[in-house]
Design a protein around this motif. Structure first.
Motif, PDB file in Angstrom:
ATOM      1  N   ILE A  16      50.488  13.908 -42.311  1.00 50.33           N
ATOM      2  CA  ILE A  16      50.894  12.669 -41.635  1.00 50.33           C
ATOM      3  C   ILE A  16      51.803  11.887 -42.578  1.00 50.33           C
ATOM      4  O   ILE A  16      51.816  12.139 -43.789  1.00 50.33           O
ATOM      5  CB  ILE A  16      49.678  11.807 -41.240  1.00 50.33           C
ATOM      6  CG1 ILE A  16      48.853  11.435 -42.484  1.00 50.33           C
ATOM      7  CG2 ILE A  16      48.816  12.510 -40.206  1.00 50.33           C
ATOM      8  CD1 ILE A  16      47.724  10.458 -42.210  1.00 50.33           C
ATOM      9  N   PRO A  17      52.601  10.929 -42.058  1.00 46.92           N
ATOM     10  CA  PRO A  17      53.452  10.124 -42.933  1.00 46.92           C
ATOM     11  C   PRO A  17      52.624   9.390 -43.999  1.00 46.92           C
ATOM     12  O   PRO A  17      51.468   9.015 -43.765  1.00 46.92           O
ATOM     13  CB  PRO A  17      54.114   9.135 -41.973  1.00 46.92           C
ATOM     14  CG  PRO A  17      54.161   9.878 -40.676  1.00 46.92           C
ATOM     15  CD  PRO A  17      52.869  10.651 -40.631  1.00 46.92           C
ATOM     16  N   GLU A  18      53.231   9.177 -45.141  1.00 46.86           N
ATOM     17  CA  GLU A  18      52.522   8.660 -46.314  1.00 46.86           C
ATOM     18  C   GLU A  18      51.864   7.298 -46.071  1.00 46.86           C
ATOM     19  O   GLU A  18      50.781   7.011 -46.585  1.00 46.86           O
ATOM     20  CB  GLU A  18      53.497   8.557 -47.500  1.00 46.86           C
ATOM     21  CG  GLU A  18      52.817   8.499 -48.848  1.00 46.86           C
ATOM     22  CD  GLU A  18      53.809   8.680 -49.974  1.00 46.86           C
ATOM     23  OE1 GLU A  18      54.817   7.937 -49.986  1.00 46.86           O
ATOM     24  OE2 GLU A  18      53.612   9.572 -50.820  1.00 46.86           O
ATOM     25  N   GLU A  19      52.518   6.432 -45.257  1.00 43.05           N
ATOM     26  CA  GLU A  19      51.970   5.082 -45.070  1.00 43.05           C
ATOM     27  C   GLU A  19      50.911   5.012 -43.961  1.00 43.05           C
ATOM     28  O   GLU A  19      50.304   3.973 -43.727  1.00 43.05           O
ATOM     29  CB  GLU A  19      53.087   4.075 -44.761  1.00 43.05           C
ATOM     30  CG  GLU A  19      53.731   4.192 -43.393  1.00 43.05           C
ATOM     31  CD  GLU A  19      54.876   5.193 -43.352  1.00 43.05           C
ATOM     32  OE1 GLU A  19      55.703   5.107 -42.432  1.00 43.05           O
ATOM     33  OE2 GLU A  19      54.952   6.066 -44.262  1.00 43.05           O
ATOM     34  N   TRP A  20      50.688   6.127 -43.257  1.00 41.19           N
ATOM     35  CA  TRP A  20      49.679   6.154 -42.205  1.00 41.19           C
ATOM     36  C   TRP A  20      48.284   6.322 -42.811  1.00 41.19           C
ATOM     37  O   TRP A  20      48.115   6.827 -43.916  1.00 41.19           O
ATOM     38  CB  TRP A  20      49.944   7.299 -41.234  1.00 41.19           C
ATOM     39  CG  TRP A  20      51.171   7.134 -40.383  1.00 41.19           C
ATOM     40  CD1 TRP A  20      52.305   6.435 -40.682  1.00 41.19           C
ATOM     41  CD2 TRP A  20      51.390   7.717 -39.098  1.00 41.19           C
ATOM     42  NE1 TRP A  20      53.225   6.537 -39.666  1.00 41.19           N
ATOM     43  CE2 TRP A  20      52.684   7.322 -38.664  1.00 41.19           C
ATOM     44  CE3 TRP A  20      50.646   8.533 -38.267  1.00 41.19           C
ATOM     45  CZ2 TRP A  20      53.223   7.720 -37.458  1.00 41.19           C
ATOM     46  CZ3 TRP A  20      51.176   8.938 -37.057  1.00 41.19           C
ATOM     47  CH2 TRP A  20      52.456   8.523 -36.654  1.00 41.19           C
ATOM     48  N   ARG A  21      47.264   5.921 -42.033  1.00 45.03           N
ATOM     49  CA  ARG A  21      45.891   6.072 -42.491  1.00 45.03           C
ATOM     50  C   ARG A  21      45.097   6.950 -41.524  1.00 45.03           C
ATOM     51  O   ARG A  21      45.524   7.179 -40.387  1.00 45.03           O
ATOM     52  CB  ARG A  21      45.210   4.700 -42.589  1.00 45.03           C
ATOM     53  CG  ARG A  21      45.791   3.782 -43.664  1.00 45.03           C
ATOM     54  CD  ARG A  21      45.226   2.386 -43.536  1.00 45.03           C
ATOM     55  NE  ARG A  21      45.647   1.769 -42.278  1.00 45.03           N
ATOM     56  CZ  ARG A  21      45.021   0.759 -41.686  1.00 45.03           C
ATOM     57  NH1 ARG A  21      43.910   0.259 -42.221  1.00 45.03           N
ATOM     58  NH2 ARG A  21      45.470   0.239 -40.558  1.00 45.03           N
ATOM     59  N   ILE A  22      43.945   7.416 -41.985  1.00 42.66           N
ATOM     60  CA  ILE A  22      43.031   8.186 -41.155  1.00 42.66           C
ATOM     61  C   ILE A  22      41.758   7.362 -40.968  1.00 42.66           C
ATOM     62  O   ILE A  22      41.179   6.861 -41.937  1.00 42.66           O
ATOM     63  CB  ILE A  22      42.685   9.540 -41.808  1.00 42.66           C
ATOM     64  CG1 ILE A  22      43.897  10.473 -41.787  1.00 42.66           C
ATOM     65  CG2 ILE A  22      41.497  10.200 -41.124  1.00 42.66           C
ATOM     66  CD1 ILE A  22      44.295  10.931 -40.388  1.00 42.66           C
ATOM     67  N   LYS A  23      41.347   7.215 -39.707  1.00 40.92           N
ATOM     68  CA  LYS A  23      40.126   6.466 -39.420  1.00 40.92           C
ATOM     69  C   LYS A  23      39.334   7.163 -38.322  1.00 40.92           C
ATOM     70  O   LYS A  23      39.839   8.031 -37.614  1.00 40.92           O
ATOM     71  CB  LYS A  23      40.461   5.033 -38.982  1.00 40.92           C
ATOM     72  CG  LYS A  23      40.929   4.137 -40.111  1.00 40.92           C
ATOM     73  CD  LYS A  23      40.906   2.677 -39.681  1.00 40.92           C
ATOM     74  CE  LYS A  23      41.212   1.767 -40.860  1.00 40.92           C
ATOM     75  NZ  LYS A  23      41.032   0.334 -40.499  1.00 40.92           N
ATOM     76  N   ARG A  24      38.062   6.750 -38.164  1.00 42.64           N
ATOM     77  CA  ARG A  24      37.248   7.207 -37.052  1.00 42.64           C
ATOM     78  C   ARG A  24      37.353   6.184 -35.913  1.00 42.64           C
ATOM     79  O   ARG A  24      37.608   5.004 -36.149  1.00 42.64           O
ATOM     80  CB  ARG A  24      35.784   7.345 -37.474  1.00 42.64           C
ATOM     81  CG  ARG A  24      35.540   8.423 -38.521  1.00 42.64           C
ATOM     82  CD  ARG A  24      34.154   8.322 -39.101  1.00 42.64           C
ATOM     83  NE  ARG A  24      33.963   7.035 -39.781  1.00 42.64           N
ATOM     84  CZ  ARG A  24      32.854   6.685 -40.406  1.00 42.64           C
ATOM     85  NH1 ARG A  24      31.818   7.509 -40.436  1.00 42.64           N
ATOM     86  NH2 ARG A  24      32.755   5.511 -40.997  1.00 42.64           N
ATOM     87  N   VAL A  25      37.142   6.650 -34.709  1.00 42.71           N
ATOM     88  CA  VAL A  25      37.215   5.754 -33.546  1.00 42.71           C
ATOM     89  C   VAL A  25      36.267   4.574 -33.709  1.00 42.71           C
ATOM     90  O   VAL A  25      36.605   3.429 -33.383  1.00 42.71           O
ATOM     91  CB  VAL A  25      36.912   6.529 -32.252  1.00 42.71           C
ATOM     92  CG1 VAL A  25      36.607   5.583 -31.091  1.00 42.71           C
ATOM     93  CG2 VAL A  25      38.093   7.424 -31.885  1.00 42.71           C
ATOM     94  N   LYS A  26      35.080   4.816 -34.229  1.00 43.44           N
ATOM     95  CA  LYS A  26      34.100   3.731 -34.351  1.00 43.44           C
ATOM     96  C   LYS A  26      34.521   2.659 -35.358  1.00 43.44           C
ATOM     97  O   LYS A  26      33.976   1.548 -35.358  1.00 43.44           O
ATOM     98  CB  LYS A  26      32.725   4.281 -34.719  1.00 43.44           C
ATOM     99  CG  LYS A  26      32.606   4.881 -36.099  1.00 43.44           C
ATOM    100  CD  LYS A  26      31.189   5.375 -36.331  1.00 43.44           C
ATOM    101  CE  LYS A  26      30.999   5.941 -37.723  1.00 43.44           C
ATOM    102  NZ  LYS A  26      29.613   6.425 -37.937  1.00 43.44           N
ATOM    103  N   ASP A  27      35.490   2.981 -36.224  1.00 41.81           N
ATOM    104  CA  ASP A  27      36.009   1.978 -37.155  1.00 41.81           C
ATOM    105  C   ASP A  27      36.962   1.003 -36.467  1.00 41.81           C
ATOM    106  O   ASP A  27      37.193  -0.107 -36.961  1.00 41.81           O
ATOM    107  CB  ASP A  27      36.757   2.656 -38.315  1.00 41.81           C
ATOM    108  CG  ASP A  27      35.857   3.576 -39.120  1.00 41.81           C
ATOM    109  OD1 ASP A  27      34.657   3.263 -39.261  1.00 41.81           O
ATOM    110  OD2 ASP A  27      36.354   4.617 -39.595  1.00 41.81           O
ATOM    111  N   ILE A  28      37.507   1.431 -35.320  1.00 43.83           N
ATOM    112  CA  ILE A  28      38.554   0.654 -34.646  1.00 43.83           C
ATOM    113  C   ILE A  28      38.061   0.018 -33.353  1.00 43.83           C
ATOM    114  O   ILE A  28      38.516  -1.052 -32.969  1.00 43.83           O
ATOM    115  CB  ILE A  28      39.761   1.573 -34.345  1.00 43.83           C
ATOM    116  CG1 ILE A  28      40.240   2.245 -35.630  1.00 43.83           C
ATOM    117  CG2 ILE A  28      40.899   0.806 -33.693  1.00 43.83           C
ATOM    118  CD1 ILE A  28      41.209   3.379 -35.386  1.00 43.83           C
TER     119      ILE A  28
END
Length: 402
Positions: A16-28
């Motif tokens: 993924i692009p460097e400035e993107w993040r990875i999260k779980r649905v429950k975090d959002i």
């Protein structure tokens, strides 16, 4: 300028692009669910009071199954189908509405930090990795939804991606819809062609007479109306030993469905014979089986009498398939009883040469139509595959949106 990429740490997401993040649905999102709504409460069409849509697992009418005079939700949400054949189907819902208990709901924890449309597309791309099997299709319940991994770009990029996919996906969906409509029309034309040919013949100059049967209409002079038992023998298949069932046996096991239930190394019917489903949703469905097969106990095998042409008999059954469906009894498990089926009335020409000409003509014309439909079906499959790939490439940053 080339976008710098990094490893997401998730196999099926990849880089993924460097400035993107990875999260779980429950975090959002806060994860919820709809409520049980009795069918008796619903109005099928909106009126002065009942104006708020009720969404469920259906995909027709955008998932609307009816209307109520009150609403549970009054905000933008993402909903998904929790179980059944449409499990994991994602929608963005707006306004005042209701959801049944087969709908999960996602409410943004921080609305100003996310674009709901972007996450709709992101989840369309990701839910397939989290569905678990179920006897009625699949399930993706709150627990599965909570742990779905999503890539999260900056808010401005989320909006760009959502706007881009709104346009591109809409164009692809329109193409698919047009092709599916064409596919259905060709199927309707094929059915009409078969019916017209087995009731009116090939020679349009022949004088016609009233058949005396509403659903048959006029037939050529010299033709007759016959009961199926007068022109064929209806024989039921035999109970199949499930221990001999195979996924890749030599011969198909046909027992009341459109497709073979399984395969076997044994057969009880020779090749080039007619099979008709006796029970279930496909009761009355006929097929011409070119290979040897095992006819199960919920299958009729049709044997023509007096040297009548098998393919002609098959096309008679296909031509009258719509009316044969009305002969079924039962609702939970429809059944085509032998007595009723054997007394079913059809138009019939006794001349074997005419029978063969009709069969040969329909073989050619039906094959042409089937090939056209198969090409359309393949185009639809390719467009759907392309749409899926496009969404994935964009929501994971592999395809940059300008």
């Amino acid at each position: 300028m080339t976008t710098l990429m990094k490893d997401s740490g998730i196999d099926w997401i990849g880089k993924i692009p460097e400035e993107w993040r990875i999260k779980r649905v429950k975090d959002i999102f806060n994860i919820g669910r709809g409520v049980v709504i009795a069918a008796s409460e619903l109005k099928k069409e909106p009126d002065e009071k009942n104006i708020y849509p009720v969404y469920s697992s259906a995909t027709e009418k955008n998932g609307v199954i009816g209307y109520l005079e009150d609403y549970k939700f009054d905000e933008d949400l993402i909903t998904w189908t929790t179980d059944g054949v449409n499990a994991g189907t994602i929608f963005k819902r707006s306004g005042k509405f209701n959801c049944t208990n087969v709908c999960g709901t996602l409410k943004a924890k921080e609305k100003k930090k996310i674009n709901l449309n972007y996450f709709k597309f992101m989840l369309i791309s990701q839910t397939r990795f989290y569905k678990r099997p179920d006897i009625n299709g699949a399930k993706i319940m709150n627990n599965e939804m909570a742990r779905i991994i999503v890539s999260v770009p900056p808010l401005e990029t989320q909006k760009k991606i959502a706007d881009y996919l709104d346009v591109e996906v809409s164009l692809l969906d329109k193409q698919v819809s047009l092709l599916e409509r064409k596919y259905a029309l060709l199927g309707d034309y094929k059915d009409a062609l078969i019916f017209e040919t087995v009731t009116q013949g090939l020679d349009k100059a022949v004088p016609m007479k009233d058949s005396g049967i509403d659903w048959i209409g006029e037939i050529p002079e010299g033709w007759k109306v016959k009961r199926l038992k007068e022109i064929s023998v209806l024989k039921k298949g035999e109970v199949f030993n499930s221990e001999k069932s195979k996924k890749d046996g030599l011969y198909p096991y046909i027992n009341g469905g459109i497709n073979p239930s399984d395969y076997s190394d044994e057969y009880n019917v020779l090749e080039n014979n007619i099979a008709v489903s006796e029970g279930g949703a496909s009761a009355g469905y006929s097929q011409f089986v070119k290979t040897k097969f095992w006819a199960g106990s919920h299958c009729y095998v049709i044997k023509p009498k007096n040297g009548n042409i098998k393919k002609y008999m098959y096309y008679i059954l296909k031509g009258f398939s719509g009316q044969i469906m009305f002969e079924k009894t039962g609702s939970a498990m429809p059944n085509l009883q032998k007595t009723k089926f054997s007394n079913f009335l059809v138009s019939f020409v006794e001349n074997l040469e005419t029978q063969q000409k009709i069969a040969d003509y329909l073989d050619v014309e039906v094959e042409k139509l089937d090939k056209q439909r198969e090409l359309i079906k393949r185009k639809v499959e390719l467009l759907k595959e392309y749409k899926e790939a496009l969404i994935f490439e964009v929501v994971t940053g592999k395809k940059e949106v300008k």
